[in-house]
Design a protein around this motif. Sequence first.
Motif, PDB file in Angstrom:
ATOM      1  N   MET A 109       0.830  -1.179   0.000  1.00  0.00           N
ATOM      2  CA  MET A 109       0.000   0.000   0.000  1.00  0.00           C
ATOM      3  C   MET A 109       0.873   1.241   0.000  1.00  0.00           C
ATOM      4  N   THR A 110       0.418   2.259  -0.674  1.00  0.00           N
ATOM      5  CA  THR A 110       1.175   3.488  -0.720  1.00  0.00           C
ATOM      6  C   THR A 110       0.339   4.623  -0.169  1.00  0.00           C
ATOM      7  N   ASP A 111       1.005   5.728   0.205  1.00  0.00           N
ATOM      8  CA  ASP A 111       0.279   6.908   0.653  1.00  0.00           C
ATOM      9  C   ASP A 111      -0.543   7.433  -0.508  1.00  0.00           C
ATOM     10  N   GLN A 112      -1.796   7.751  -0.244  1.00  0.00           N
ATOM     11  CA  GLN A 112      -2.634   8.300  -1.285  1.00  0.00           C
ATOM     12  C   GLN A 112      -3.787   9.067  -0.670  1.00  0.00           C
ATOM     13  N   GLU A 113      -4.446   9.822  -1.504  1.00  0.00           N
ATOM     14  CA  GLU A 113      -5.599  10.593  -1.070  1.00  0.00           C
ATOM     15  C   GLU A 113      -6.750   9.630  -0.749  1.00  0.00           C
ATOM     16  N   PRO A 114      -7.681  10.058   0.115  1.00  0.00           N
ATOM     17  CA  PRO A 114      -8.854   9.216   0.373  1.00  0.00           C
ATOM     18  C   PRO A 114      -9.597   8.904  -0.927  1.00  0.00           C
ATOM     19  N   ILE A 115     -10.184   7.742  -0.983  1.00  0.00           N
ATOM     20  CA  ILE A 115     -10.940   7.299  -2.148  1.00  0.00           C
ATOM     21  C   ILE A 115     -12.415   7.375  -1.805  1.00  0.00           C
ATOM     22  N   LEU A 116     -13.231   7.929  -2.689  1.00  0.00           N
ATOM     23  CA  LEU A 116     -14.676   7.968  -2.521  1.00  0.00           C
ATOM     24  C   LEU A 116     -15.268   7.020  -3.541  1.00  0.00           C
ATOM     25  N   SER A 117     -15.956   5.974  -3.059  1.00  0.00           N
ATOM     26  CA  SER A 117     -16.515   4.971  -3.947  1.00  0.00           C
ATOM     27  C   SER A 117     -17.879   4.537  -3.438  1.00  0.00           C
ATOM     28  N   ASP A 118     -18.915   4.757  -4.240  1.00  0.00           N
ATOM     29  CA  ASP A 118     -20.277   4.343  -3.895  1.00  0.00           C
ATOM     30  C   ASP A 118     -20.673   4.758  -2.487  1.00  0.00           C
ATOM     31  N   GLY A 119     -20.373   5.983  -2.119  1.00  0.00           N
ATOM     32  CA  GLY A 119     -20.789   6.499  -0.823  1.00  0.00           C
ATOM     33  C   GLY A 119     -19.911   6.075   0.339  1.00  0.00           C
ATOM     34  N   VAL A 120     -18.752   5.485   0.051  1.00  0.00           N
ATOM     35  CA  VAL A 120     -17.833   5.042   1.093  1.00  0.00           C
ATOM     36  C   VAL A 120     -16.502   5.770   0.922  1.00  0.00           C
ATOM     37  N   ILE A 121     -15.942   6.262   2.025  1.00  0.00           N
ATOM     38  CA  ILE A 121     -14.623   6.881   2.001  1.00  0.00           C
ATOM     39  C   ILE A 121     -13.622   5.850   2.499  1.00  0.00           C
ATOM     40  N   ILE A 122     -12.574   5.626   1.724  1.00  0.00           N
ATOM     41  CA  ILE A 122     -11.520   4.684   2.094  1.00  0.00           C
ATOM     42  C   ILE A 122     -10.217   5.465   2.179  1.00  0.00           C
ATOM     43  N   GLU A 123      -9.536   5.347   3.331  1.00  0.00           N
ATOM     44  CA  GLU A 123      -8.269   6.036   3.527  1.00  0.00           C
ATOM     45  C   GLU A 123      -7.197   5.040   3.952  1.00  0.00           C
ATOM     46  N   PHE A 124      -5.969   5.294   3.549  1.00  0.00           N
ATOM     47  CA  PHE A 124      -4.827   4.500   3.953  1.00  0.00           C
ATOM     48  C   PHE A 124      -4.014   5.380   4.891  1.00  0.00           C
ATOM     49  N   VAL A 125      -3.871   4.971   6.142  1.00  0.00           N
ATOM     50  CA  VAL A 125      -3.250   5.814   7.162  1.00  0.00           C
ATOM     51  C   VAL A 125      -2.095   5.085   7.839  1.00  0.00           C
ATOM     52  N   ASP A 126      -1.289   5.844   8.563  1.00  0.00           N
ATOM     53  CA  ASP A 126      -0.205   5.282   9.353  1.00  0.00           C
ATOM     54  C   ASP A 126      -0.816   4.441  10.478  1.00  0.00           C
ATOM     55  N   GLY A 127      -0.353   3.224  10.645  1.00  0.00           N
ATOM     56  CA  GLY A 127      -0.888   2.325  11.667  1.00  0.00           C
ATOM     57  C   GLY A 127      -0.794   2.879  13.076  1.00  0.00           C
ATOM     58  N   LYS A 128       0.175   3.748  13.336  1.00  0.00           N
ATOM     59  CA  LYS A 128       0.321   4.338  14.671  1.00  0.00           C
ATOM     60  C   LYS A 128      -0.789   5.343  14.979  1.00  0.00           C
ATOM     61  N   ASP A 129      -1.495   5.814  13.938  1.00  0.00           N
ATOM     62  CA  ASP A 129      -2.545   6.813  14.131  1.00  0.00           C
ATOM     63  C   ASP A 129      -3.916   6.214  14.406  1.00  0.00           C
ATOM     64  N   VAL A 130      -4.022   4.897  14.408  1.00  0.00           N
ATOM     65  CA  VAL A 130      -5.306   4.234  14.625  1.00  0.00           C
ATOM     66  C   VAL A 130      -5.622   4.215  16.116  1.00  0.00           C
ATOM     67  N   PRO A 131      -6.806   4.715  16.525  1.00  0.00           N
ATOM     68  CA  PRO A 131      -7.140   4.761  17.941  1.00  0.00           C
ATOM     69  C   PRO A 131      -7.539   3.415  18.534  1.00  0.00           C
ATOM     70  N   VAL A 132      -7.732   2.400  17.706  1.00  0.00           N
ATOM     71  CA  VAL A 132      -8.115   1.073  18.189  1.00  0.00           C
ATOM     72  C   VAL A 132      -6.871   0.399  18.754  1.00  0.00           C
ATOM     73  N   LYS A 133      -6.936  -0.042  19.995  1.00  0.00           N
ATOM     74  CA  LYS A 133      -5.741  -0.571  20.661  1.00  0.00           C
ATOM     75  C   LYS A 133      -5.722  -2.097  20.812  1.00  0.00           C
ATOM     76  N   HIS A 134      -6.778  -2.790  20.392  1.00  0.00           N
ATOM     77  CA  HIS A 134      -6.832  -4.227  20.647  1.00  0.00           C
ATOM     78  C   HIS A 134      -6.089  -5.084  19.622  1.00  0.00           C
ATOM     79  N   LYS A 135      -5.503  -4.474  18.586  1.00  0.00           N
ATOM     80  CA  LYS A 135      -4.698  -5.256  17.648  1.00  0.00           C
ATOM     81  C   LYS A 135      -3.613  -4.387  17.043  1.00  0.00           C
TER      82      LYS A 135
END
Length: 78
Positions: free
Chosen positions: A1-27
């Motif tokens: 995966m590479t850094d890229q702008e968010p993707i808008l597809s059929d009403g869904v926003i998909i973003e590729f982010v740095d794993g350290k920025d994810v607020p979910v801590k269980h994995k």
Amino acid sequence: MTDQEPILSDGVIIEFVDGKDVPVKHKDFGERAVVMRDAKNPEGPILYFTEAEWDAFIAGVKDGEFDDLLEEEPAEEA
């Protein structure tokens, strides 16, 4: 995966982010994570995927695993 702008597809926003920025801590998200949200409600619920989970999800979509969730049957190709 590479850094890229968010993707808008059929009403869904998909973003590729740095794993350290994810607020979910269980994995462990590693270096990259995939974030999916509803474009009509971007402040609403957010889904977080590891790269492996995202790859498995995409493979499942391509394999037709979720076709039973379609409201209409897809048109057959001529």
